[in-house]
Design a protein around this motif. Sequence first.
Motif, PDB file in Angstrom:
ATOM      1  N   UNK A  51     152.612  85.230 -17.260  1.00 49.15           N
ATOM      2  CA  UNK A  51     153.829  85.206 -16.446  1.00 49.15           C
ATOM      3  C   UNK A  51     154.219  83.770 -16.113  1.00 49.15           C
ATOM      4  N   UNK A  52     153.231  82.913 -15.862  1.00 45.73           N
ATOM      5  CA  UNK A  52     153.515  81.497 -15.574  1.00 45.73           C
ATOM      6  C   UNK A  52     154.235  80.848 -16.755  1.00 45.73           C
ATOM      7  N   UNK A  53     153.747  81.111 -17.967  1.00 47.00           N
ATOM      8  CA  UNK A  53     154.399  80.564 -19.157  1.00 47.00           C
ATOM      9  C   UNK A  53     155.785  81.172 -19.353  1.00 47.00           C
ATOM     10  N   UNK A  54     155.913  82.485 -19.201  1.00 53.13           N
ATOM     11  CA  UNK A  54     157.220  83.116 -19.393  1.00 53.13           C
ATOM     12  C   UNK A  54     158.243  82.571 -18.405  1.00 53.13           C
ATOM     13  N   UNK A  55     157.851  82.396 -17.155  1.00 54.16           N
ATOM     14  CA  UNK A  55     158.763  81.818 -16.163  1.00 54.16           C
ATOM     15  C   UNK A  55     159.191  80.414 -16.567  1.00 54.16           C
ATOM     16  N   UNK A  56     158.250  79.633 -17.096  1.00 57.24           N
ATOM     17  CA  UNK A  56     158.590  78.288 -17.563  1.00 57.24           C
ATOM     18  C   UNK A  56     159.540  78.348 -18.752  1.00 57.24           C
ATOM     19  N   UNK A  57     159.275  79.236 -19.710  1.00 59.54           N
ATOM     20  CA  UNK A  57     160.151  79.355 -20.880  1.00 59.54           C
ATOM     21  C   UNK A  57     161.573  79.738 -20.470  1.00 59.54           C
ATOM     22  N   UNK A  58     161.691  80.646 -19.529  1.00 62.86           N
ATOM     23  CA  UNK A  58     163.018  81.057 -19.044  1.00 62.86           C
ATOM     24  C   UNK A  58     163.721  79.877 -18.387  1.00 62.86           C
ATOM     25  N   UNK A  59     163.000  79.144 -17.555  1.00 59.47           N
ATOM     26  CA  UNK A  59     163.591  77.982 -16.885  1.00 59.47           C
ATOM     27  C   UNK A  59     164.018  76.931 -17.893  1.00 59.47           C
ATOM     28  N   UNK A  60     163.171  76.666 -18.895  1.00 59.33           N
ATOM     29  CA  UNK A  60     163.515  75.658 -19.897  1.00 59.33           C
ATOM     30  C   UNK A  60     164.728  76.101 -20.726  1.00 59.33           C
ATOM     31  N   UNK A  61     164.804  77.377 -21.056  1.00 50.52           N
ATOM     32  CA  UNK A  61     165.962  77.883 -21.807  1.00 50.52           C
ATOM     33  C   UNK A  61     167.236  77.699 -20.984  1.00 50.52           C
ATOM     34  N   UNK A  62     167.155  77.937 -19.697  1.00 51.51           N
ATOM     35  CA  UNK A  62     168.320  77.751 -18.824  1.00 51.51           C
ATOM     36  C   UNK A  62     168.734  76.285 -18.735  1.00 51.51           C
ATOM     37  N   UNK A  63     167.775  75.381 -18.959  1.00 48.15           N
ATOM     38  CA  UNK A  63     168.069  73.939 -18.978  1.00 48.15           C
ATOM     39  C   UNK A  63     168.687  73.522 -20.310  1.00 48.15           C
ATOM     40  N   UNK A  64     168.716  74.425 -21.280  1.00 46.40           N
ATOM     41  CA  UNK A  64     169.272  74.104 -22.592  1.00 46.40           C
ATOM     42  C   UNK A  64     168.237  73.782 -23.644  1.00 46.40           C
ATOM     43  N   UNK A  65     166.958  73.935 -23.323  1.00 46.59           N
ATOM     44  CA  UNK A  65     165.889  73.707 -24.291  1.00 46.59           C
ATOM     45  C   UNK A  65     165.833  74.916 -25.230  1.00 46.59           C
ATOM     46  N   UNK A  66     165.741  74.673 -26.520  1.00 46.55           N
ATOM     47  CA  UNK A  66     165.611  75.739 -27.511  1.00 46.55           C
ATOM     48  C   UNK A  66     164.178  76.261 -27.462  1.00 46.55           C
ATOM     49  N   UNK A  67     163.994  77.503 -27.018  1.00 51.62           N
ATOM     50  CA  UNK A  67     162.652  78.082 -26.861  1.00 51.62           C
ATOM     51  C   UNK A  67     162.466  79.183 -27.912  1.00 51.62           C
ATOM     52  N   UNK A  68     161.432  79.036 -28.723  1.00 48.20           N
ATOM     53  CA  UNK A  68     161.110  80.034 -29.744  1.00 48.20           C
ATOM     54  C   UNK A  68     159.662  80.464 -29.570  1.00 48.20           C
ATOM     55  N   UNK A  69     159.438  81.779 -29.496  1.00 51.36           N
ATOM     56  CA  UNK A  69     158.104  82.320 -29.333  1.00 51.36           C
ATOM     57  C   UNK A  69     157.748  83.145 -30.548  1.00 51.36           C
ATOM     58  N   UNK A  70     156.516  83.034 -30.995  1.00 54.18           N
ATOM     59  CA  UNK A  70     155.976  83.880 -32.054  1.00 54.18           C
ATOM     60  C   UNK A  70     154.686  84.476 -31.495  1.00 54.18           C
ATOM     61  N   UNK A  71     154.741  85.767 -31.175  1.00 54.56           N
ATOM     62  CA  UNK A  71     153.613  86.454 -30.554  1.00 54.56           C
ATOM     63  C   UNK A  71     153.171  87.598 -31.457  1.00 54.56           C
ATOM     64  N   UNK A  72     151.874  87.808 -31.510  1.00 53.47           N
ATOM     65  CA  UNK A  72     151.313  88.891 -32.304  1.00 53.47           C
ATOM     66  C   UNK A  72     151.437  90.193 -31.516  1.00 53.47           C
ATOM     67  N   UNK A  73     152.265  91.100 -31.980  1.00 51.13           N
ATOM     68  CA  UNK A  73     152.474  92.368 -31.305  1.00 51.13           C
ATOM     69  C   UNK A  73     151.357  93.360 -31.539  1.00 51.13           C
ATOM     70  N   UNK A  74     150.475  93.076 -32.475  1.00 51.02           N
ATOM     71  CA  UNK A  74     149.397  93.990 -32.797  1.00 51.02           C
ATOM     72  C   UNK A  74     148.114  93.616 -32.071  1.00 51.02           C
ATOM     73  N   UNK A  75     147.794  92.318 -32.034  1.00 45.99           N
ATOM     74  CA  UNK A  75     146.548  91.835 -31.451  1.00 45.99           C
ATOM     75  C   UNK A  75     146.576  91.886 -29.975  1.00 45.99           C
TER      76      UNK A  75
END
Length: 75
Positions: A51-75
């Motif tokens: 949640x700490x990382x997700x909150x940061x990613x959301x904040x950075x995206x709102x600042x205009x930073x291009x945020x791309x996540x690649x998460x393993x949906x199986x593991x």
Amino acid sequence: STDTPAHAAPREWHFYHSPGEAWEAMYEACHRAKESIEFEQYIFHDDGLGRRFLDLFIAKAREGVDVRLLLDGFG
């Protein structure tokens, strides 16, 4: 040419003695991002750390930073 482009990744290696150190370093690097964040993880939980990382990613995206996540949906 020996010039390094401004967008090139740093050519340094850091070895951490604990997972907590590594996660904190990743968080700080993402926090400092001005243009983009590309974050790839095998295991990513919806817990305090996740949640700490997700909150940061959301904040950075709102600042205009291009945020791309690649998460393993199986593991």
